[in-house]
Motif scaffolding. Structure first.
Motif, PDB file in Angstrom:
ATOM      1  N   LYS A  41       0.967  -1.161   0.136  1.00 29.92           N
ATOM      2  CA  LYS A  41       0.083  -0.087   0.007  1.00 29.92           C
ATOM      3  C   LYS A  41       0.990   1.582  -0.062  1.00 29.92           C
ATOM      4  O   LYS A  41       0.553   2.275  -0.703  1.00 29.92           O
ATOM      5  N   GLY A  45       1.048   3.615  -3.193  1.00 27.78           N
ATOM      6  CA  GLY A  45       0.374   4.997  -2.860  1.00 27.78           C
ATOM      7  C   GLY A  45      -0.681   5.388  -3.710  1.00 27.78           C
ATOM      8  O   GLY A  45      -1.637   4.853  -4.184  1.00 27.78           O
ATOM      9  N   GLU A  46      -0.403   6.628  -4.198  1.00 27.29           N
ATOM     10  CA  GLU A  46      -1.408   7.231  -5.185  1.00 27.29           C
ATOM     11  C   GLU A  46      -0.997   7.094  -6.726  1.00 27.29           C
ATOM     12  O   GLU A  46      -1.743   7.631  -7.677  1.00 27.29           O
ATOM     13  N   LYS A  47      -0.041   6.291  -6.758  1.00 30.59           N
ATOM     14  CA  LYS A  47       0.514   6.116  -8.260  1.00 30.59           C
ATOM     15  C   LYS A  47      -0.266   4.916  -9.134  1.00 30.59           C
ATOM     16  O   LYS A  47      -1.056   4.084  -8.374  1.00 30.59           O
ATOM     17  N   HIS A 269      -5.573   2.703  -9.855  1.00 25.66           N
ATOM     18  CA  HIS A 269      -5.144   3.040  -8.533  1.00 25.66           C
ATOM     19  C   HIS A 269      -5.651   2.017  -7.308  1.00 25.66           C
ATOM     20  O   HIS A 269      -6.399   1.279  -7.717  1.00 25.66           O
ATOM     21  N   THR A 271      -7.506   2.459  -4.926  1.00 24.33           N
ATOM     22  CA  THR A 271      -8.978   2.339  -4.544  1.00 24.33           C
ATOM     23  C   THR A 271      -9.744   1.350  -5.036  1.00 24.33           C
ATOM     24  O   THR A 271     -10.490   1.286  -4.416  1.00 24.33           O
ATOM     25  N   SER A 359      -2.416   4.654   5.759  1.00 24.89           N
ATOM     26  CA  SER A 359      -1.390   5.292   4.708  1.00 24.89           C
ATOM     27  C   SER A 359      -0.709   6.576   5.070  1.00 24.89           C
ATOM     28  O   SER A 359       0.388   6.900   4.586  1.00 24.89           O
TER      29      SER A 359
END
Length: 651
Positions: A41, A45-47, A269, A271, A359
């Motif tokens: 995680k 990340g947000e990548k 992502h 999510t 996170s």
């Protein structure tokens, strides 16, 4: 010299037992074992999920576990044991006689490991609880996490002896579960195993945009290695090494399984998928969350008890103010520090409230552990040098691990503004406190004057037998910093003779010395003047809490039993060793006199030291003395040369 300890001759580190392996699974691997919950995680990340990121990430994890955990800690560092005990302060105790500079790496490493103990429980428990969001995204995670942490810290005062037997089996279930989940997701996706090739990790760092910073997430897979070394004394080196074979296989299967899962979501992502709970079938989700929660609680418990041990060692090595230390169970080496327990509880709750999600905690988590590992590398290299390991080999060990850890440190510094600053602030605050306490103790010791005790023996004999002076105590006991029986502080003589004379049948002078070995418990006694003056020196290991009230009574009983001493009292029972007679301890407490000539820096250090001294545990409590037989006398401490003032009398 007599022994006060009943410790077995052979240490647990030289024993291999399957029960010890099970115990190791439950005590020392919790932090390492729960890292699959949050490592990938942190890497993603947000990548956007991509093949380069996933292959490079799992490859970096594989080689980090090899170099940092297996090679550095399991195979090399754990050989630097202090009579079976591990940890950065144990390592410091092994080499402190070779140079004063080693204190600084020990203080820095110890401080940042304590800082790590404030972030590990929150990130571990929060990561486990976040599995509930897979079922219902609106589930309030924070209240549940805080509730679990509060219960965990409330439980500390009763110790872990009762439930400790369940830790091993619970972690076996956890590691078995993550291994099976990894194997299930690897089926049909074995091509992921090609990431064992280190070129994938190299490609991630060199060619992927921002690849170096990704290593800050990779580092989370090895954060428990330092705690593994610190807890070595509880279960033994060989048991840990055998257990690591099973644990490493389970971890790698899980990580490669996560990699296989994430490759199915390329271009998306995180999510869209939870890297860990995405491995779990829907029907097994609730049981997996329960097992993960149990594992994170065990991981937190191991780190909390390790932190208590760390503070106890710091107190005994004179780098932390005195605190009340308790023994919740009979388990060897297990201590409980109430004030630290409640401060840690408040700190962990504060972390949860501030960061809210696991996170957000990752930056604060990795940075502190990296600094601790760097300091361990410095101390370990110097230890190998003192053990006459070939210099080229020592240099190789130093350069390899310094290079790896500095790279991880740089990667983690990228998260400084996102929470890493909190770890640095906490670590720096602890370093400052340790330095002030240590420097202040040294300054006080430098200016305390010792006098020749033999010079005062005739006077003490006369006073002891002068019936015109009211008896102050039958046995009058003073603590002294003098390491030899023919010396004593001038303020102790002043307390006995120059103020209101204190007549006693026997004058005792006790010196407590901290040994570099962890569980030493011996004493020597020297009769300076028969039935008048006796010197006793206790040598206690740095993990032994000095309960002098108990130890001193044992010494007196043995001396009476050996006909070295006579106690003519109808209240003394030689058979049971019960001494109900008149024993009075005098504690000479220093305060900073106005008559001092110190530099600005030393003056500031001493004033801050005495503030810490007022906040710390009183000396009588620190030595485990009863209130009803302790006298506290405050004496001025004059440091440096005072100004020579010429005073002229006028008529």
């Amino acid at each position: 010299m007599s022994n006060l300890s009943h410790a077995p001759a052979s240490h647990i580190s030289n024993q291999f037992k399957w029960g010890g392996v099970l115990l190791a699974l439950g005590i020392v691997f919790g932090d390492l074992g729960t890292s699959p919950l949050y490592t990938f995680k942190a890497i993603i990340g947000e990548k956007v999920i991509s093949e380069t990121l996933v292959f490079g990430g799992v490859s970096a994890i594989f080689w980090t576990l090899f170099f940092q955990t297996t090679l550095k800690y399991v195979l090399i560092t754990m050989r630097a044991d202090n009579n079976g005990e591990g940890g950065i302060f144990s390592l410091y105790a092994l080499i402190r006689r070779y140079g004063q500079w080693v204190l600084w790496p020990a203080i820095i490493g110890g401080s940042f490991m304590i800082a790590d103990s404030l972030i590990t429980p929150p990130i571990s428990v929060t990561s486990a609880m976040e599995g509930l969001k897979v079922l219902n995204p609106s589930v309030p995670i924070m209240p549940i996490t805080i509730g679990i942490l509060v219960v965990l810290f409330l439980f500390q005062q009763s110790g872990t002896n009762r439930i400790g037997v369940f830790f091993g089996p619970a972690m076996v279930i956890w590691f078995g579960m993550i291994a099976i989940l990894g194997i299930t997701n690897l089926s049909g996706n074995l091509y992921v195993l090609k990431a064992i090739n280190p070129m994938y990790a190299y490609d991630l760092v060199v060619n992927y945009p921002g690849g170096l910073w990704v290593l800050g997430g990779v580092f989370l897979c090895t954060t428990g290695a330092e705690a593994l070394y610190a807890d070595m004394g509880h279960v033994g080196r060989r048991n840990i090494q055998v257990a690591w074979i099973f644990i490493k296989m389970a971890l790698l299967l899980c990580y490669f399984g996560e990699a296989a899962l994430l490759l199915k979501y390329q271009g998306q992502h995180l999510t869209a998928i939870d890297a860990f709970y995405g491995l779990v079938p829907q029907w097994f989700l609730i049981p997996s969350i329960i097992i993960a929660t149990a594992a994170t609680i065990i991981a937190s418990q191991a780190l909390i008890t390790g932190t208590f041990t760390l503070f106890n060692e710091a107190i005994r090595l004179n780098v932390w103010p005195k605190l009340r230390v308790e023994f919740p169970t009979d388990m060897r080496g297990q201590v409980y520090v109430p004030s630290i327990n409640w401060l840690m509880m408040l700190g962990c709750i504060g972390m949860v409230l501030h960061f809210k999600e696991s996170s957000n905690m990752e930056a604060a988590f990795g940075l502190s552990v990296t600094v601790t590992m760097l300091m361990t590398t410095v101390l370990l290299s110097f230890y190998l040098y003192t053990q006459r390991v070939p210099k080229p080999l020592v240099l190789l060990v130093f350069l390899v691990f310094i290079w790896i850890e500095v790279t991880f440190l740089v990667a983690n510094l990228a998260k400084f503004a996102h929470g890493g600053w909190i770890s640095l602030v906490i670590g720096l605050a602890l370093i400052i406190i340790m330095y002030i306490w240590f420097a202040g103790k040294n300054l006080k010791a430098r200016y305390k004057r010792l006098v020749d005790l033999n010079k005062y023996i005739p006077t003490l004999r006369i006073l002891s037998n002068d019936m015109e002076v009211p008896k102050y105590a039958t046995h009058l006991v003073y603590f002294t910093m003098a390491e030899k029986p023919d010396k004593v502080e001038d303020r102790a003589i002043s307390s006995i003779l120059h103020q209101q004379p204190k007549r006693a049948d026997i004058y005792w002078f006790i010196h407590v010395e901290v040994d570099d070995k962890p569980y030493t418990a011996t004493y020597t006694s020297r009769i300076i003047e028969p039935e008048e003056v006796i010197y006793v020196k206790f040598t206690l290991g740095f993990r032994i809490v000095p309960r002098i009230n108990i130890l001193f009574k044992k010494v007196v009983f043995e001396m009476v039993k050996n006909n070295e001493l006579k106690i003519e009292s109808k209240y003394f029972d030689a058979e049971s060793g019960n001494i109900l007679g008149d024993f009075r301890f005098v504690i000479l407490k220093s305060f900073l006199s106005v008559e001092n000539s110190l530099s600005l820096w030393d003056n500031m250090i001493m004033r801050l030291h005495f503030i810490l001294d007022r906040l710390s545990l009183p000396d009588d409590k620190a030595y485990g003395l009863d209130d009803n037989n302790v006298i506290i006398e405050r004496t001025p401490l004059i440091l440096g040369k005072t100004e020579n003032i010429t005073l002229t009398r006028e008529y």
